[in-house]
Design a protein around this motif. Structure first.
Motif, mmCIF file in Angstrom:
data_model
loop_
_atom_site.group_PDB
_atom_site.id
_atom_site.type_symbol
_atom_site.label_atom_id
_atom_site.label_comp_id
_atom_site.label_asym_id
_atom_site.label_seq_id
_atom_site.Cartn_x
_atom_site.Cartn_y
_atom_site.Cartn_z
ATOM 1 N N ALA A 67 0.831 -1.201 0.000
ATOM 2 C CA ALA A 67 0.000 0.000 0.000
ATOM 3 C C ALA A 67 0.869 1.255 0.000
ATOM 4 O O ALA A 67 0.563 2.249 -0.675
ATOM 5 C CB ALA A 67 -0.923 -0.004 1.218
ATOM 6 N N SER A 68 1.969 1.217 0.734
ATOM 7 C CA SER A 68 2.898 2.346 0.755
ATOM 8 C C SER A 68 3.531 2.562 -0.618
ATOM 9 O O SER A 68 3.699 3.708 -1.064
ATOM 10 C CB SER A 68 3.983 2.099 1.802
ATOM 11 N N MET A 69 3.859 1.474 -1.306
ATOM 12 C CA MET A 69 4.436 1.570 -2.641
ATOM 13 C C MET A 69 3.427 2.164 -3.628
ATOM 14 O O MET A 69 3.786 2.985 -4.480
ATOM 15 C CB MET A 69 4.884 0.187 -3.120
ATOM 16 N N VAL A 70 2.171 1.753 -3.500
ATOM 17 C CA VAL A 70 1.125 2.285 -4.383
ATOM 18 C C VAL A 70 0.937 3.778 -4.146
ATOM 19 O O VAL A 70 0.829 4.575 -5.096
ATOM 20 C CB VAL A 70 -0.201 1.524 -4.175
ATOM 21 N N MET A 71 0.899 4.187 -2.886
ATOM 22 C CA MET A 71 0.732 5.603 -2.591
ATOM 23 C C MET A 71 1.904 6.417 -3.126
ATOM 24 O O MET A 71 1.718 7.500 -3.681
ATOM 25 C CB MET A 71 0.598 5.802 -1.072
ATOM 26 N N GLN A 72 3.118 5.890 -2.972
ATOM 27 C CA GLN A 72 4.286 6.585 -3.511
ATOM 28 C C GLN A 72 4.211 6.684 -5.029
ATOM 29 O O GLN A 72 4.613 7.699 -5.617
ATOM 30 C CB GLN A 72 5.561 5.850 -3.084
ATOM 31 N N MET A 73 3.668 5.662 -5.669
ATOM 32 C CA MET A 73 3.500 5.669 -7.124
ATOM 33 C C MET A 73 2.602 6.823 -7.550
ATOM 34 O O MET A 73 2.901 7.531 -8.534
ATOM 35 C CB MET A 73 2.910 4.326 -7.573
ATOM 36 N N TYR A 74 1.514 7.038 -6.819
ATOM 37 C CA TYR A 74 0.598 8.132 -7.179
ATOM 38 C C TYR A 74 1.192 9.500 -6.882
ATOM 39 O O TYR A 74 0.932 10.465 -7.610
ATOM 40 C CB TYR A 74 -0.741 7.946 -6.476
ATOM 41 N N LYS A 75 1.965 9.599 -5.834
ATOM 42 C CA LYS A 75 2.643 10.876 -5.557
ATOM 43 C C LYS A 75 3.592 11.229 -6.707
ATOM 44 O O LYS A 75 3.617 12.381 -7.175
ATOM 45 C CB LYS A 75 3.426 10.787 -4.247
ATOM 46 N N LEU A 76 4.357 10.254 -7.163
ATOM 47 C CA LEU A 76 5.296 10.503 -8.251
ATOM 48 C C LEU A 76 4.567 10.807 -9.555
ATOM 49 O O LEU A 76 4.993 11.674 -10.331
ATOM 50 C CB LEU A 76 6.219 9.284 -8.429
ATOM 51 N N TRP A 77 3.467 10.103 -9.790
ATOM 52 C CA TRP A 77 2.668 10.366 -10.993
ATOM 53 C C TRP A 77 2.139 11.801 -10.983
ATOM 54 O O TRP A 77 2.215 12.516 -11.997
ATOM 55 C CB TRP A 77 1.505 9.377 -11.075
ATOM 56 N N ALA A 78 1.579 12.219 -9.842
ATOM 57 C CA ALA A 78 1.019 13.570 -9.735
ATOM 58 C C ALA A 78 2.099 14.631 -9.945
ATOM 59 O O ALA A 78 1.870 15.651 -10.599
ATOM 60 C CB ALA A 78 0.343 13.746 -8.374
#
Length: 470
Positions: free
Chosen positions: A243-254
């Motif tokens: 879940a932490s990896m997924v959230m980091q993925m969205y932060k980087l995408w944004a």
């Protein structure tokens, strides 16, 4: 553009003068209806010019212009070349579309025309024009601003649709102008002008691809900012880390998209990762893009937390809700319906953040929906952020309820379930990321986890639009 062309060719061609006047009238008519007086003057000049040169009395208002007034402030103009070639006419000629590197103006023109046709299809062009007529009529009502909130909503929608329409019309007009310039340059043996026009067509061909993508975002709330929430599934530390990896993925995408990102709430795991986290993504069309991520994301890898180095499967659920704002909220929240709890913030702390009850959890009693925030040091700031998240979730729930009543599809929190896997990320025994809704896949999961999500998002949006049309 007209000035540059006039400077280049001077007064060598009566045809050039006609083209420049066409361009001038078109640019004016994108914001205002072409007046009968203006067309009458143009008609008289055109006929006298033709009588002097060719003896023709052809009416250009009928052969090269199609004007339909939406209101006193808008018109839809069909752009054509001086010999009557339209965008649809270019498509009908079926010119071969070859690689951009080839210096072929017909290929560029055909590609642009196809893109314009696709954009109009995605924007539902006829429906857009009808909607503009309705909005224009409402804007002309004398009592419109008696209700400022409603008037603001109408005005914003009208402006948004007008911008979309004018963008397409501008591309059409630029396309036919450059085709005319190429034909004219060949008559005048001006290789420099022909080369410049071909380069301009190539530039349009590349830029119009971005407009194709923007046309995918035609939903009611696609323009909004949004909240993205990630929640770990069953599986303990392994799923919390995922879940932490997924959230980091969205932060980087944004961040790649140039959006503002702020953490609203985060509940860390006991050993690693997060149990749940919510971020706010600020920017135009943030919800339109991020809504395609709603669902369950599945990871397959060798667990770093397993001493036996066995392969594990982990899940994380993603929810995306639009931030309507500007008086557009669908659900009014009463203070009497709220239960506000205050507690100490978790995390590393600093400057009394862990020693005071600054964190806030708000429960909407009628629905049981909760929202919390502990990112700010101020209890008032945390409460305001939590209320914003709660408002967004309640609005999303109301949209889902209305969509269900109307038998329409919507992306909502109610659709998140552990059986609704939308994407699988495999890191072992092979490496791949595959979207199960569109079958789009890539063999470089590292780039995806670093925020390279656009191809997955656009593939889903395109597929969804095609299904809606069917």
């Amino acid at each position: 553009m007209s000035y540059l062309l006039l400077k280049t060719l001077g007064k060598r061609s009566t045809q050039l003068s006609r083209i420049l006047l066409f361009s001038s009238l078109s640019s004016q008519s994108s914001n205002n209806c072409v007046s009968n007086n203006s067309l009458s003057i143009f008609h008289s000049w055109y006929n006298s010019s033709n009588r002097r040169n060719k003896g023709s009395t052809k009416n250009p208002c009928r052969s090269t212009w199609g004007v339909r007034c939406l209101s006193s402030e808008a018109a839809v103009v069909e752009a054509t070349t001086s010999d009557g070639l339209t965008v649809e006419g270019i498509i009908a000629k079926n010119w071969n579309i070859i690689d951009e590197s080839e210096n072929d103006w017909k290929s560029h023109a055909s590609s642009i025309a196809q893109s314009i046709h696709l954009i109009k299809k995605r924007l539902k062009w006829k429906r857009l024009i009808d909607r503009l007529e309705v909005l224009s009529a409402q804007l002309n009502k004398a009592d419109l601003w008696d209700d400022p909130v409603h008037a603001g909503k109408i005005s914003r929608e009208h402006g948004s649709l007008m911008n979309k329409m004018e963008d397409v019309m501008a591309i059409e007009q630029e396309l036919v102008e450059h085709i005319d310039m190429i034909k004219l340059s060949r008559e005048e043996n001006d290789t420099e002008l022909e080369s410049e026009s071909v380069k301009a067509l190539l530039r349009i061909r590349r830029n119009v691809k971005e407009k194709e993508l923007e046309a995918l975002l035609s939903g009611e709330h696609d323009y909004c900012s949004c909240f993205i929430e990630v929640q770990a599934g069953a599986g303990g530390t392994e799923s919390m880390d995922w879940a932490s990896m997924v959230m980091q993925m969205y932060k980087l995408w944004a961040q790649r998209k140039g959006y503002g990102v702020s953490v609203v709430d985060e509940m860390p795991g006991e050993i690693a990762g997060i149990k749940r986290a919510t971020i706010k993504v600020d920017g135009e069309n943030a919800f339109g893009y991020a809504k395609s991520e709603v669902g369950v994301h599945r990871l397959v890898r060798i667990s770093p937390f397993d001493s036996a180095k066995r392969r594990h499967t982990s899940f994380a659920a993603v929810a995306v809700t639009p931030i309507l704002g500007d008086g557009s909220t669908r659900v009014q929240i009463n203070e009497s319906d709220l239960r506000v709890e205050r507690f100490r913030s978790g995390g590393a702390g600093g400057q009394s953040v862990n020693t005071t009850e600054s964190a806030v959890r708000i429960t909407h009693i009628p629905t049981g929906i909760t929202a919390s925030c502990q990112n700010e040091r101020s209890q008032h700031s945390n409460k305001a952020s939590a209320l914003a998240v709660l408002q967004s979730r309640l609005d999303q729930l109301e949209m889902a309820r209305q969509a269900q009543m109307n038998a329409q599809h919507t992306q909502s929190l109610t659709e998140i379930s552990w059986g609704n896997q939308i994407r699988t990320y495999v890191l072992h025994p092979y490496r791949m990321v595959k979207d199960l809704r569109t079958n789009y896949e890539v063999s470089d999961p590292d780039s995806v986890l670093e925020g390279d999500l656009d191809d997955f998002i656009l593939s889903f949006l395109s597929t969804s639009l095609d299904k809606d049309e069917e």
